[in-house]
Design an enzyme around this catalytic site. Sequence first.
Site, PDB file in Angstrom:
ATOM      1  N   SER A  83       0.553  -1.350   0.064  1.00  0.00           N
ATOM      2  CA  SER A  83      -0.142   0.211   0.028  1.00  0.00           C
ATOM      3  C   SER A  83       0.756   1.272  -0.091  1.00  0.00           C
ATOM      4  O   SER A  83       1.963   1.072  -0.321  1.00  0.00           O
ATOM      5  CB  SER A  83      -0.726   0.331   1.178  1.00  0.00           C
ATOM      6  OG  SER A  83      -0.316   0.477   2.373  1.00  0.00           O
ATOM      7  N   ILE A 139       2.916   3.964  -0.237  1.00  0.00           N
ATOM      8  CA  ILE A 139       4.324   5.306  -0.769  1.00  0.00           C
ATOM      9  C   ILE A 139       5.151   3.289  -1.591  1.00  0.00           C
ATOM     10  O   ILE A 139       5.267   3.564  -2.271  1.00  0.00           O
ATOM     11  CB  ILE A 139       5.218   5.591   0.067  1.00  0.00           C
ATOM     12  CG1 ILE A 139       4.650   6.628   0.667  1.00  0.00           C
ATOM     13  CG2 ILE A 139       6.472   5.723  -0.553  1.00  0.00           C
ATOM     14  CD1 ILE A 139       5.026   7.811   1.852  1.00  0.00           C
ATOM     15  N   ARG A 143       2.899  -7.788   4.142  1.00  0.00           N
ATOM     16  CA  ARG A 143       2.240  -9.180   4.994  1.00  0.00           C
ATOM     17  C   ARG A 143       0.919  -9.378   4.535  1.00  0.00           C
ATOM     18  O   ARG A 143       0.843 -10.762   4.514  1.00  0.00           O
ATOM     19  CB  ARG A 143       1.983  -8.627   6.379  1.00  0.00           C
ATOM     20  CG  ARG A 143       2.448  -8.529   7.695  1.00  0.00           C
ATOM     21  CD  ARG A 143       2.702  -8.071   8.809  1.00  0.00           C
ATOM     22  NE  ARG A 143       1.829  -6.504   8.820  1.00  0.00           N
ATOM     23  CZ  ARG A 143       1.324  -5.652   9.031  1.00  0.00           C
ATOM     24  NH1 ARG A 143       1.148  -5.855  10.549  1.00  0.00           N
ATOM     25  NH2 ARG A 143       1.036  -4.320   8.962  1.00  0.00           N
ATOM     26  N   ASP A 176       6.012 -10.696   7.898  1.00  0.00           N
ATOM     27  CA  ASP A 176       6.798  -9.417   9.413  1.00  0.00           C
ATOM     28  C   ASP A 176       7.369  -8.854   9.745  1.00  0.00           C
ATOM     29  O   ASP A 176       8.260 -10.261   9.982  1.00  0.00           O
ATOM     30  CB  ASP A 176       5.551 -10.581   9.867  1.00  0.00           C
ATOM     31  CG  ASP A 176       4.951  -9.314  10.950  1.00  0.00           C
ATOM     32  OD1 ASP A 176       5.480  -8.199  11.411  1.00  0.00           O
ATOM     33  OD2 ASP A 176       3.928  -9.376  11.959  1.00  0.00           O
ATOM     34  N   ASN A 216      10.942   0.831   3.288  1.00  0.00           N
ATOM     35  CA  ASN A 216      10.166   2.356   3.136  1.00  0.00           C
ATOM     36  C   ASN A 216       9.074   1.003   3.977  1.00  0.00           C
ATOM     37  O   ASN A 216       8.052   1.847   4.360  1.00  0.00           O
ATOM     38  CB  ASN A 216       9.131   1.598   1.651  1.00  0.00           C
ATOM     39  CG  ASN A 216       7.844   2.242   1.925  1.00  0.00           C
ATOM     40  OD1 ASN A 216       7.917   3.428   1.745  1.00  0.00           O
ATOM     41  ND2 ASN A 216       6.976   1.360   1.903  1.00  0.00           N
ATOM     42  N   TYR A 274       8.370   8.157  17.190  1.00  0.00           N
ATOM     43  CA  TYR A 274       8.392   7.951  16.051  1.00  0.00           C
ATOM     44  C   TYR A 274       9.213   8.404  15.783  1.00  0.00           C
ATOM     45  O   TYR A 274       9.317   8.460  14.771  1.00  0.00           O
ATOM     46  CB  TYR A 274       6.725   8.116  15.074  1.00  0.00           C
ATOM     47  CG  TYR A 274       6.545   7.857  13.585  1.00  0.00           C
ATOM     48  CD1 TYR A 274       6.926   6.977  12.982  1.00  0.00           C
ATOM     49  CD2 TYR A 274       6.490   9.785  12.359  1.00  0.00           C
ATOM     50  CE1 TYR A 274       6.420   7.169  11.655  1.00  0.00           C
ATOM     51  CE2 TYR A 274       6.733   8.921  11.761  1.00  0.00           C
ATOM     52  CZ  TYR A 274       6.357   8.225  11.194  1.00  0.00           C
ATOM     53  OH  TYR A 274       6.718   8.605   9.461  1.00  0.00           O
ATOM     54  N   THR A 278      -1.743   8.505   2.942  1.00  0.00           N
ATOM     55  CA  THR A 278      -1.450   6.853   2.468  1.00  0.00           C
ATOM     56  C   THR A 278      -2.947   6.264   3.978  1.00  0.00           C
ATOM     57  O   THR A 278      -2.565   6.629   4.549  1.00  0.00           O
ATOM     58  CB  THR A 278      -0.197   6.302   2.647  1.00  0.00           C
ATOM     59  OG1 THR A 278      -0.037   6.163   4.790  1.00  0.00           O
ATOM     60  CG2 THR A 278       0.361   6.774   1.544  1.00  0.00           C
TER      61      THR A 278
HETATM   62  N1  LIG Z   1       2.021   9.101   4.664  1.00  0.00           N
HETATM   63  C1  LIG Z   1       2.900   9.510   6.323  1.00  0.00           C
HETATM   64  O1  LIG Z   1       2.303  11.186   5.734  1.00  0.00           O
HETATM   65  C2  LIG Z   1       4.386   9.275   5.792  1.00  0.00           C
HETATM   66  C3  LIG Z   1       4.886  10.648   5.970  1.00  0.00           C
HETATM   67  C4  LIG Z   1       6.473  10.421   6.584  1.00  0.00           C
HETATM   68  C5  LIG Z   1       6.782   9.230   6.538  1.00  0.00           C
HETATM   69  N2  LIG Z   1       6.121   8.206   5.763  1.00  0.00           N
HETATM   70  C6  LIG Z   1       6.591   6.394   5.788  1.00  0.00           C
HETATM   71  O2  LIG Z   1       6.695   6.143   4.653  1.00  0.00           O
HETATM   72  C7  LIG Z   1       6.716   4.542   4.556  1.00  0.00           C
HETATM   73  C8  LIG Z   1       5.629   3.872   3.970  1.00  0.00           C
HETATM   74  O3  LIG Z   1       4.527   4.026   4.823  1.00  0.00           O
HETATM   75  P1  LIG Z   1       2.774   5.027   4.156  1.00  0.00           P
HETATM   76  O4  LIG Z   1       2.521   6.182   4.435  1.00  0.00           O
HETATM   77  O5  LIG Z   1       3.130   4.597   2.867  1.00  0.00           O
HETATM   78  O6  LIG Z   1       2.061   4.020   4.957  1.00  0.00           O
HETATM   79  P2  LIG Z   1       0.819   2.569   5.322  1.00  0.00           P
HETATM   80  O7  LIG Z   1       0.714   2.928   3.462  1.00  0.00           O
HETATM   81  O8  LIG Z   1       0.635   2.706   5.568  1.00  0.00           O
HETATM   82  O9  LIG Z   1       2.085   1.057   3.988  1.00  0.00           O
HETATM   83  C9  LIG Z   1       2.640   0.420   5.135  1.00  0.00           C
HETATM   84  C10 LIG Z   1       3.986  -0.712   4.093  1.00  0.00           C
HETATM   85  O10 LIG Z   1       4.257  -1.395   5.169  1.00  0.00           O
HETATM   86  C11 LIG Z   1       3.524  -2.155   5.843  1.00  0.00           C
HETATM   87  N3  LIG Z   1       4.427  -2.635   6.950  1.00  0.00           N
HETATM   88  C12 LIG Z   1       3.460  -2.878   7.933  1.00  0.00           C
HETATM   89  N4  LIG Z   1       3.485  -3.262   8.471  1.00  0.00           N
HETATM   90  C13 LIG Z   1       4.691  -4.200   8.496  1.00  0.00           C
HETATM   91  C14 LIG Z   1       5.376  -5.809   9.302  1.00  0.00           C
HETATM   92  N5  LIG Z   1       5.346  -5.670  10.179  1.00  0.00           N
HETATM   93  N6  LIG Z   1       6.248  -6.269   8.404  1.00  0.00           N
HETATM   94  C15 LIG Z   1       6.094  -5.432   7.152  1.00  0.00           C
HETATM   95  N7  LIG Z   1       5.432  -5.387   6.193  1.00  0.00           N
HETATM   96  C16 LIG Z   1       4.881  -3.903   6.779  1.00  0.00           C
HETATM   97  C17 LIG Z   1       2.360  -2.689   5.385  1.00  0.00           C
HETATM   98  O11 LIG Z   1       1.761  -3.910   4.478  1.00  0.00           O
HETATM   99  P3  LIG Z   1       1.192  -4.869   5.344  1.00  0.00           P
HETATM  100  O12 LIG Z   1       0.476  -4.245   5.734  1.00  0.00           O
HETATM  101  O13 LIG Z   1       0.911  -5.724   4.282  1.00  0.00           O
HETATM  102  O14 LIG Z   1       2.053  -5.347   6.127  1.00  0.00           O
HETATM  103  C18 LIG Z   1       2.477  -1.426   3.875  1.00  0.00           C
HETATM  104  O15 LIG Z   1       2.608  -2.107   2.686  1.00  0.00           O
HETATM  105  C19 LIG Z   1       6.659   4.419   6.390  1.00  0.00           C
HETATM  106  O16 LIG Z   1       8.103   3.964   6.422  1.00  0.00           O
HETATM  107  C20 LIG Z   1       6.121   5.275   6.846  1.00  0.00           C
HETATM  108  O17 LIG Z   1       6.865   5.298   7.853  1.00  0.00           O
HETATM  109  C21 LIG Z   1       5.241   8.495   5.305  1.00  0.00           C
END
Ligand SMILES: NC(=O)c1ccc[n+]([C@@H]2O[C@H](COP(=O)([O-])OP(=O)(O)OC[C@H]3O[C@@H](n4cnc5c(N)ncnc54)[C@H](OP(=O)(O)O)[C@@H]3O)[C@@H](O)[C@H]2O)c1
Length: 259
Positions: A11, A13, A33, A59, A85, A150, A185
């Site tokens: 999902s 990024i 996962r 995981d 990521n 965080y 996201t």
């Molecule tokens: N969105 C923002 O505003 C923002 C801002 C700054 C930084 N970020 C960073 O961007 C990165 C991506 O996040 P996102 O915003 O794209 O959020 P997201 O849509 O929630 O995506 C998170 C991804 O990480 C995977 N994940 C979560 N827990 C996991 C685990 N225990 N093992 C393996 N995979 C796992 C999820 O997949 P599954 O659930 O299928 O495992 C999902 O694919 C993160 O590092 C986040 O800290 C995001």
Amino acid sequence: MTTALITGASSGIGAIYARRLAARGNDLVLVARATDRLNALASELRAAHGVSIEVITADLIDATQLELVLRRLRSDPPIDILVNNAGAGLIGDFVTADPAEMHKLLLLNVAAPTLLASAAVGGMVERGGGSIVNIASVLAFLPEYSRGIYAATKSYVMTLSQSLAAEVTAKGVYVQAVLPAATRTEIYERSGGDISKVPDVMEVEDLVDAALVGFDRKELVTIPPVPDVAAWEAFEQARGFLAQGFSNSKPAVRYRNET
Ligand SMILES: NC(=O)c1ccc[n+]([C@@H]2O[C@H](COP(=O)([O-])OP(=O)(O)OC[C@H]3O[C@@H](n4cnc5c(N)ncnc54)[C@H](OP(=O)(O)O)[C@@H]3O)[C@@H](O)[C@H]2O)c1
């Protein structure tokens, strides 16, 4: 043909990185996962771009499952681009946070990207090429804006990227830290937040496209929303100025006891 391994590709990024890197002709290894979501994305991208795609359900908090990904990073065909990521947030204060939840966040946001980079970098150095992209956050520089741990986890990712780059750039390995600000996201809902209350949210496609411009320019640090690169350069200059004071064997005069 190059191969990119993307964690958290199911999902947000990570899924957009998968789309963009497949469109550029990279073979992919997708990790998360949610096997169903990974398989659906893999089928779509194979059909659209004719690239080869492996799916690893893991995981990354679980040592045995993390090991599957570490093993893939050390095996063939070699991984040319690692996108570190996968990550999560944790709503709540440090004072009231559940230590078990904090530990899980440290395993996911800190330990996993460190060990994944470690597994990838040896082969990259041997081959004299490769890229490691670490998704940090602007909160690395604004810890006061985020409660709990965080921001500290993302500060770690930023620092790791800088020290790793200092070590391996001359060996042909490119390291990029990407610092998104608020991006649309699932992360907010997943950690009990509400994205509708967040101002100035960037669309995830815009974020990844900008990050890839920084990647193509071989930037060490890419902060997509910052309008003027001079702000980053001034920050780096200030850091250098501060560091000039580190090489003194005596404490500064202001810290000496008056006699
Ligand atoms: N969105 C923002 O505003 C923002 C801002 C700054 C930084 N970020 C960073 O961007 C990165 C991506 O996040 P996102 O915003 O794209 O959020 P997201 O849509 O929630 O995506 C998170 C991804 O990480 C995977 N994940 C979560 N827990 C996991 C685990 N225990 N093992 C393996 N995979 C796992 C999820 O997949 P599954 O659930 O299928 O495992 C999902 O694919 C993160 O590092 C986040 O800290 C995001």
